[in-house]
Design a protein around this motif. Structure first.
Motif, PDB file in Angstrom:
ATOM      1  N   VAL A   9       0.854  -1.178   0.000  1.00 52.21           N
ATOM      2  CA  VAL A   9       0.000   0.000   0.000  1.00 52.21           C
ATOM      3  C   VAL A   9       0.894   1.234   0.000  1.00 52.21           C
ATOM      4  O   VAL A   9       1.786   1.367   0.840  1.00 52.21           O
ATOM      5  CB  VAL A   9      -0.912   0.020   1.250  1.00 52.21           C
ATOM      6  CG1 VAL A   9      -1.528   1.406   1.435  1.00 52.21           C
ATOM      7  CG2 VAL A   9      -2.001  -1.024   1.118  1.00 52.21           C
ATOM      8  N   SER A  10       0.643   2.131  -0.951  1.00 48.44           N
ATOM      9  CA  SER A  10       1.294   3.440  -0.977  1.00 48.44           C
ATOM     10  C   SER A  10       0.202   4.484  -0.838  1.00 48.44           C
ATOM     11  O   SER A  10      -0.664   4.618  -1.709  1.00 48.44           O
ATOM     12  CB  SER A  10       2.067   3.640  -2.288  1.00 48.44           C
ATOM     13  OG  SER A  10       2.593   4.969  -2.372  1.00 48.44           O
ATOM     14  N   VAL A  11       0.230   5.225   0.252  1.00 49.06           N
ATOM     15  CA  VAL A  11      -0.880   6.101   0.597  1.00 49.06           C
ATOM     16  C   VAL A  11      -0.376   7.506   0.891  1.00 49.06           C
ATOM     17  O   VAL A  11       0.733   7.695   1.404  1.00 49.06           O
ATOM     18  CB  VAL A  11      -1.653   5.523   1.808  1.00 49.06           C
ATOM     19  CG1 VAL A  11      -0.781   5.485   3.044  1.00 49.06           C
ATOM     20  CG2 VAL A  11      -2.920   6.307   2.073  1.00 49.06           C
ATOM     21  N   THR A  12      -1.189   8.497   0.532  1.00 50.12           N
ATOM     22  CA  THR A  12      -0.899   9.873   0.915  1.00 50.12           C
ATOM     23  C   THR A  12      -1.920  10.320   1.949  1.00 50.12           C
ATOM     24  O   THR A  12      -3.079   9.929   1.914  1.00 50.12           O
ATOM     25  CB  THR A  12      -0.959  10.823  -0.296  1.00 50.12           C
ATOM     26  OG1 THR A  12      -2.281  10.830  -0.840  1.00 50.12           O
ATOM     27  CG2 THR A  12       0.026  10.374  -1.371  1.00 50.12           C
ATOM     28  N   ALA A  13      -1.454  11.161   2.891  1.00 49.06           N
ATOM     29  CA  ALA A  13      -2.328  11.656   3.954  1.00 49.06           C
ATOM     30  C   ALA A  13      -2.037  13.128   4.184  1.00 49.06           C
ATOM     31  O   ALA A  13      -0.871  13.549   4.189  1.00 49.06           O
ATOM     32  CB  ALA A  13      -2.114  10.864   5.238  1.00 49.06           C
TER      33      ALA A  13
ATOM     34  N   LEU B  23       3.458  -5.966   2.765  1.00 47.10           N
ATOM     35  CA  LEU B  23       4.616  -5.284   3.323  1.00 47.10           C
ATOM     36  C   LEU B  23       4.147  -4.129   4.197  1.00 47.10           C
ATOM     37  O   LEU B  23       2.974  -3.727   4.144  1.00 47.10           O
ATOM     38  CB  LEU B  23       5.513  -4.770   2.204  1.00 47.10           C
ATOM     39  CG  LEU B  23       6.040  -5.829   1.235  1.00 47.10           C
ATOM     40  CD1 LEU B  23       6.793  -5.176   0.092  1.00 47.10           C
ATOM     41  CD2 LEU B  23       6.935  -6.822   1.967  1.00 47.10           C
ATOM     42  N   GLU B  24       5.053  -3.587   4.987  1.00 45.71           N
ATOM     43  CA  GLU B  24       4.711  -2.381   5.735  1.00 45.71           C
ATOM     44  C   GLU B  24       4.312  -1.290   4.741  1.00 45.71           C
ATOM     45  O   GLU B  24       4.937  -1.133   3.695  1.00 45.71           O
ATOM     46  CB  GLU B  24       5.903  -1.907   6.566  1.00 45.71           C
ATOM     47  CG  GLU B  24       6.320  -2.867   7.670  1.00 45.71           C
ATOM     48  CD  GLU B  24       5.323  -2.920   8.819  1.00 45.71           C
ATOM     49  OE1 GLU B  24       4.409  -2.064   8.852  1.00 45.71           O
ATOM     50  OE2 GLU B  24       5.458  -3.803   9.678  1.00 45.71           O
ATOM     51  N   PRO B  25       3.261  -0.542   5.030  1.00 48.04           N
ATOM     52  CA  PRO B  25       2.809   0.468   4.068  1.00 48.04           C
ATOM     53  C   PRO B  25       3.814   1.595   3.895  1.00 48.04           C
ATOM     54  O   PRO B  25       4.589   1.909   4.803  1.00 48.04           O
ATOM     55  CB  PRO B  25       1.503   0.983   4.692  1.00 48.04           C
ATOM     56  CG  PRO B  25       1.634   0.682   6.147  1.00 48.04           C
ATOM     57  CD  PRO B  25       2.427  -0.580   6.239  1.00 48.04           C
ATOM     58  N   PHE B  26       3.772   2.208   2.710  1.00 49.98           N
ATOM     59  CA  PHE B  26       4.552   3.410   2.445  1.00 49.98           C
ATOM     60  C   PHE B  26       3.602   4.596   2.487  1.00 49.98           C
ATOM     61  O   PHE B  26       2.510   4.541   1.910  1.00 49.98           O
ATOM     62  CB  PHE B  26       5.225   3.339   1.071  1.00 49.98           C
ATOM     63  CG  PHE B  26       5.928   4.608   0.688  1.00 49.98           C
ATOM     64  CD1 PHE B  26       7.146   4.928   1.252  1.00 49.98           C
ATOM     65  CD2 PHE B  26       5.359   5.492  -0.226  1.00 49.98           C
ATOM     66  CE1 PHE B  26       7.799   6.109   0.917  1.00 49.98           C
ATOM     67  CE2 PHE B  26       5.999   6.672  -0.575  1.00 49.98           C
ATOM     68  CZ  PHE B  26       7.221   6.984   0.003  1.00 49.98           C
TER      69      PHE B  26
END
Length: 259
Positions: free
Chosen positions: A147-151, A187-190
């Protein structure tokens, strides 16, 4: 290796779109095969309904009600899914890893991405009594997931004592409930924080950090979630007493201790 990148943002010039292009270019430059699903560009239908299961009687039980799990399983096994869903399932089957790129909206995915999950991960394909059991032995086992997420918020707001909760907890429905449930190794999220007004120098640093995570897509250690069949749970899918480390609570109970 073969990698599917699924992106969900309505603006082609957004930070998410830039991260998607960066990921695709970086992975291809590294020699990987990459396929994309830009859900907004595809005008993806986000809702599950009876139209998803054409050509059959998908109201089992004779009560004229749509039972989505049963209907989706019958349509999947009978090869009657709509062309858009069948095409996305084929991309998932083809892949060795799946990358999801999206902005965190209301502590979840955009509706269009949730709809991709709802419609593509049908019974008979991703779960159900006629496929391997969930949580590590699911039908999609052998694949990696990132997961590649923006916040918009700062990183501290998503820390263990942050007001939004730890990011691992916020993303648990994806990491554990989608990926691990179907057999994928998450995997650990980015994450890129402060995304509403990201300075150029911060974006450049984020790309470097993302490149390192993409380079480790097949070598980094996945999140060590417990398996359903590994002896940690009883027949009611409850964690056995005394298995966890002292003091652990909540969702952390379902992660094995790291070395």
């Amino acid at each position: 290796m073969k990698i599917l990148v699924v992106s969900a943002h309505p603006e082609p010039q957004s930070l998410n779109a830039s991260l998607t292009r960066f990921a695709v270019d970086h992975l291809r430059a590294a020699g990987h095969e990459v396929r994309e699903s830009d859900l907004y560009a595809m005008k993806w239908k986000a809702t599950v309904d009876a139209d998803d299961f054409p050509g059959g009687d998908d109201f089992p039980g004779g009560d004229d009600r749509l039972h989505v799990m049963a209907a989706s399983e019958r349509a999947t096994l009978d090869d009657r899914l709509t062309a858009d869903v069948a095409a996305e399932q084929e991309k998932v089957r083809w892949s060795d890893a799946v990358v999801l790129q999206f902005p965190l909206w209301w502590f979840s995915t955009p509706a269009i991405l949730k709809g991709w999950i709802d419609r593509v991960f049908t019974a008979g394909f991703a779960y159900g009594p006629k496929v391997p059991p969930p949580y590590s032995e699911g039908p999609l086992a052998g694949r990696r997931a990132l997961v590649s997420v923006t916040a918009g918020a700062r990183a501290t707001a998503f820390s263990d004592r942050g007001i939004h909760g730890a990011l691992a907890d916020v993303l648990h429905p994806l990491q554990h409930g989608l990926f691990w449930f179907t057999g994928m190794a998450p995997l650990e999220p980015f994450a890129v924080y402060g995304s509403n007004d990201l300075p150029e120098e911060t974006f450049e640093a984020a790309k470097q950090a993302y490149a390192a995570r993409l380079d480790g897509l097949f070598t980094d250690e996945p999140v060590p979630f417990r398996t359903l069949v590994g002896g940690d749970y009883d027949h009611d899918m409850r964690l056995l007493p005394g298995v966890e480390e002292p003091g652990l609570r909540g969702l952390d109970l379902h992660v094995r201790p790291r070395d």
